[in-house]
Write an enzyme that holds these catalytic residues in place. Structure first.
Site, PDB file in Angstrom:
ATOM      1  CG  ASP A 270     -16.513  12.461   7.193  1.00 31.63           C
ATOM      2  OD1 ASP A 270     -17.299  11.987   7.989  1.00 31.63           O
ATOM      3  OD2 ASP A 270     -15.390  11.883   6.870  1.00 31.63           O
TER       4      ASP A 270
ATOM      5  CG  ASP B 234      -6.816   7.969   0.885  1.00 31.84           C
ATOM      6  OD1 ASP B 234      -7.068   7.449   2.090  1.00 31.84           O
ATOM      7  OD2 ASP B 234      -6.821   8.571   0.243  1.00 31.84           O
TER       8      ASP B 234
ATOM      9  CG  HIS C 245      -9.365   9.046   4.192  1.00 32.04           C
ATOM     10  ND1 HIS C 245      -9.538   8.839   2.679  1.00 32.04           N
ATOM     11  CD2 HIS C 245     -10.143   8.643   4.724  1.00 32.04           C
ATOM     12  CE1 HIS C 245     -10.866   8.476   2.788  1.00 32.04           C
ATOM     13  NE2 HIS C 245     -10.980   8.160   4.025  1.00 32.04           N
TER      14      HIS C 245
ATOM     15  CD  GLU D 200      -8.893  11.680   0.428  1.00 31.84           C
ATOM     16  OE1 GLU D 200      -8.125  10.595   1.171  1.00 31.84           O
ATOM     17  OE2 GLU D 200      -9.994  11.525  -0.047  1.00 31.84           O
TER      18      GLU D 200
HETATM   19  C1  GLP Z   1     -14.818   7.384   4.290  1.00 28.00           C
HETATM   20  C2  GLP Z   1     -15.069   8.091   5.647  1.00 28.00           C
HETATM   21  C3  GLP Z   1     -14.304   7.866   6.566  1.00 28.00           C
HETATM   22  C4  GLP Z   1     -14.124   6.459   6.886  1.00 28.00           C
HETATM   23  C5  GLP Z   1     -13.728   5.777   5.530  1.00 28.00           C
HETATM   24  C6  GLP Z   1     -13.557   4.115   5.467  1.00 28.00           C
HETATM   25  O1  GLP Z   1     -13.783   7.988   3.549  1.00 28.00           O
HETATM   26  N1  GLP Z   1     -14.938   9.650   5.390  1.00 28.00           N
HETATM   27  O2  GLP Z   1     -14.505   8.523   7.833  1.00 28.00           O
HETATM   28  O3  GLP Z   1     -13.537   6.061   7.945  1.00 28.00           O
HETATM   29  O4  GLP Z   1     -14.778   6.291   4.680  1.00 28.00           O
HETATM   30  O5  GLP Z   1     -14.940   3.653   5.143  1.00 28.00           O
HETATM   31  P1  GLP Z   1     -15.135   2.118   5.420  1.00 28.00           P
HETATM   32  O6  GLP Z   1     -15.257   1.886   7.041  1.00 28.00           O
HETATM   33  O7  GLP Z   1     -16.363   1.677   4.628  1.00 28.00           O
HETATM   34  O8  GLP Z   1     -14.305   1.311   5.059  1.00 28.00           O
END
Ligand code: GLP
Length: 260
Positions: free
Chosen positions: A67, A136, A138, A143
């Protein structure tokens, strides 16, 4: 799903690196889907170390990132382009032409997303998709309420996700509202999915994704439909799971040939 619980994120990240290394070594042209966020940082450190000390060769690796935010320049410090080059790609021998990260500046976003899907197909599909987890539930930026059949497209970020990421932008008001993300259908086509989650703040989302029903309201629960999904956790992220003893028992009794 294979649920692996490690004592801490260091041990879990080393195991994740061994899984990635095995796939890179086994495939003539490994196609790897990369993720961003805090969670895979230690995995990438381990991969860089394996490249330097053990000769892990990235020259055949084809990379597709999950993404990217819409509207950020690739050199913006919070962009996923910046993150990937800083934390992994600039430190290993991957060929720049083999790196694909969604272009959040594309003029025609639907056409661009379709092209991204075609590029994944043309590369032979993803051998491995690395995933983190939003609080959440995702995956990527899919989402809650994302179709479980969704493909690469634009998504509007939830208030929660924008709050979670505010720290990277110096305040919530600077966080973009939109992102391009591989869809859940795209992710489910990867031959192996490796989802990592660390820390107490992921415990609820993990419990819902692993032991709850499959529902678009918890996008990571779609991994229950995947034939080879590895869920790699530290103890804190596993703390709301009901069947921890069973998962550990299964892991301890893996046949020798299945061990990583
Ligand atoms: C963002 C990214 C996700 C990732 C998530 C969790 O939303 N798009 O791919 O998994 O953050 O991030 P973190 O690993 O910093 O908790």
């Amino acid at each position: 799903m294979e649920i692996i619980i490690q004592p801490d994120s260091e041990k879990a990240s080393l195991l994740a690196a061994r899984i990635v290394k095995k796939i890179i070594q086994e495939k003539p042209q490994p196609v790897i889907g990369f993720a961003t966020g805090n969670t895979p940082l230690l995995l990438y450190k381990n991969l860089v170390r394996m490249h330097r000390e053990e000769g892990l060769d990235f020259s055949r690796v084809v990379a597709f990132n999950l993404d990217e935010y819409v509207g950020l320049q690739p050199d913006h410090p919070a962009s996923f382009h910046y993150y990937m080059w800083k934390n992994l790609f600039s430190q290993v021998n991957i060929k720049p032409e083999n790196v694909h990260i969604p272009n959040g500046l594309a003029e025609d976003i639907p056409a661009y997303c379709e092209q991204y899907e075609q590029e994944i197909k043309a590369a032979g599909g993803l051998d491995l998709q690395i995933l983190g987890l939003g609080t959440d539930g995702h995956i990527g930026f899919n989402e809650p309420s994302s179709s479980l059949a969704s493909r690469t497209r634009i998504k509007t970020l939830t208030d929660q996700t924008r709050k979670d990421n505010a720290v990277f932008f110096g305040g919530e008001e600077n966080v973009p509202f939109h992102a391009i993300t591989m869809g859940i259908g795209t992710i489910l086509e990867a031959r192996t999915c490796l989802l990592m989650a660390f820390g107490k703040k992921k415990a609820r989302a993990i419990a819902l994704a692993v032991e709850g029903p499959v529902t678009s309201m918890v996008p990571a629960s779609a991994l229950q439909l995947h034939p080879k999904a590895i869920i790699l956790l530290d103890r804190d992220a596993a703390s709301e799971l009901k069947h921890v003893d069973y998962y550990q028992w299964v892991y301890e009794h893996k046949p020798e040939w299945q061990k990583i």
